[in-house]
Motif scaffolding. Sequence first.
Motif, PDB file in Angstrom:
ATOM      1  N   UNK A 193      -9.879  -4.653   3.814  1.00  0.00           N
ATOM      2  CA  UNK A 193      -8.409  -5.374   2.881  1.00  0.00           C
ATOM      3  C   UNK A 193      -7.368  -5.672   2.634  1.00  0.00           C
ATOM      4  N   UNK A 194      -6.149  -5.175   1.578  1.00  0.00           N
ATOM      5  CA  UNK A 194      -6.093  -5.183   0.734  1.00  0.00           C
ATOM      6  C   UNK A 194      -5.505  -6.967   0.724  1.00  0.00           C
ATOM      7  N   UNK A 195      -5.295  -7.333   0.041  1.00  0.00           N
ATOM      8  CA  UNK A 195      -4.600  -8.969  -0.343  1.00  0.00           C
ATOM      9  C   UNK A 195      -3.650  -8.454  -0.459  1.00  0.00           C
ATOM     10  N   UNK A 196      -2.354  -9.233  -0.030  1.00  0.00           N
ATOM     11  CA  UNK A 196      -0.948  -9.965  -0.173  1.00  0.00           C
ATOM     12  C   UNK A 196      -0.461  -9.075   0.576  1.00  0.00           C
ATOM     13  N   UNK A 197      -1.230  -8.959   1.722  1.00  0.00           N
ATOM     14  CA  UNK A 197      -0.390  -7.401   1.854  1.00  0.00           C
ATOM     15  C   UNK A 197       1.258  -8.248   2.943  1.00  0.00           C
ATOM     16  N   UNK A 198       2.300  -7.244   2.369  1.00  0.00           N
ATOM     17  CA  UNK A 198       3.082  -7.889   2.793  1.00  0.00           C
ATOM     18  C   UNK A 198       3.999  -7.831   4.221  1.00  0.00           C
ATOM     19  N   UNK A 199       3.157  -6.775   5.370  1.00  0.00           N
ATOM     20  CA  UNK A 199       3.504  -6.734   6.169  1.00  0.00           C
ATOM     21  C   UNK A 199       2.391  -8.435   7.187  1.00  0.00           C
ATOM     22  N   UNK A 200       1.760  -8.334   6.638  1.00  0.00           N
ATOM     23  CA  UNK A 200       0.322  -9.527   6.519  1.00  0.00           C
ATOM     24  C   UNK A 200       1.607 -11.399   6.728  1.00  0.00           C
ATOM     25  N   UNK A 201       1.939 -11.218   5.808  1.00  0.00           N
ATOM     26  CA  UNK A 201       3.226 -11.922   5.059  1.00  0.00           C
ATOM     27  C   UNK A 201       4.714 -12.622   5.848  1.00  0.00           C
TER      28      UNK A 201
END
Length: 439
Positions: A393-401
């Motif tokens: 998993x990538x961190x600081x993911x835009x669509x998660x935020x």
Amino acid sequence: MDTSNITIVTFQVFVRDFFPSALAFLMNREPEVVKNFLMKTLRLQSWEKRIDRFQLGAGVMPASFKVLHDPRRNTETLIADFGESAIGRVAPVDSGFWWIILLRAYTRSTGDSSLADTPECQKGIRLILTLCLSEGFDTFPTLLCADGCCMIDRRMGIYGYPIEIQALFFMALKCALALLKQDDKGKELVELITKRLQALSYHIRTYFWLDFRQLNDIYRYKTEEYSHTAVNKFNVMPDSLPDWVFDFMPNPGGYFIGNVSPSRMDFRWFCLGNCIAILSSLATPDQSDAIMDLLEARWEELVGEMPLKVCYPALETHEWRIITGCDPKNTRWSYHNGGSWPVLLWLLTAASIKTGRPHIAKRVIDLAETRLPNDNWPEYYDGKLGRYVGKQARKFQTWSVAGYLVAKMMLDDPSLLRIVALEEDRQMRPTLMRSSSWS
């Protein structure tokens, strides 16, 4: 070393990934960002689209685009991907639908229809829908799709008629009805859309719907029935019913299953398709309530410790090897194979508010807040309960935020739901009865 001639890839934007960000901008009264995105992607649609000497349909929207920055000339160039760079080389069926839905959301949010009324946008809508509404050999009103054509963008056995695409297709058709001009070019298309919506809503509501009663009917199906009098229209073998579905199905409760095609029903739960069905009013009010009943009854399986399962259950062992092609990223309870995706928070929140159950939205948001900031906003979580940050998993993911922000804003101000939700069309609400050949 002279670096003045080096072109730097600054970022890549995915159409579907940008959607929750676009909603956040609209809800925060920053529509210009969304307008620019809509127009940029629309211009990319007009590009010639070739993959290995094969030309794609004119209506295909890009899956994503890269922004190439030339520091010497101080210029930016967009490079679109229509599937020729994608893993598996699958064109995005959903991108065009997300674009139409976003255009309608922009219009609803701003109250300004001038963008949608431009000749460019009207043509873009027509190209997308003409591609989808073209005549063919199919006997179903649903769209036939390959694996990897939507958010589930790897081989996961969703080929055929995946519920995510059918729900998005339905929602895009309804949005198009509100956006298209009733001129000479649009009138004929509007008639096609209206007929398709009626057939599509009946088909999905009837044949994709599963509740306790319907499960019991399938369990007792007879097979090899010929002619229009057949009860088991798709010749589904009762022995193909997976063991888990009997324990998973509560009473009351129900959901739209993942796929229906000849001799095959995919009984997996897919979050995005069911939530979009609620938001678009593809699901009837009773079906919408049943979907939320199921989610509350199966909270541990579908929500767990980190919202929200993209699908349930995961493929395992021999079935996983055959269906995923031994994809190491899609091992059980990881990534798209039963992983938990924070971006889905906004969809569940919107569905919860639309069905009059904001307590569900508050519960999942409170749960997410205990992990997301400390885990640096990862793309997805692994494990049966979603306890672990995804192995890749990538961190600081835009669509998660963005998914979290949109969920919070809608919960604080439920009137924002109008930007994305569609009301039920009374003309498309026939009594849900199977044809006379059904018992």
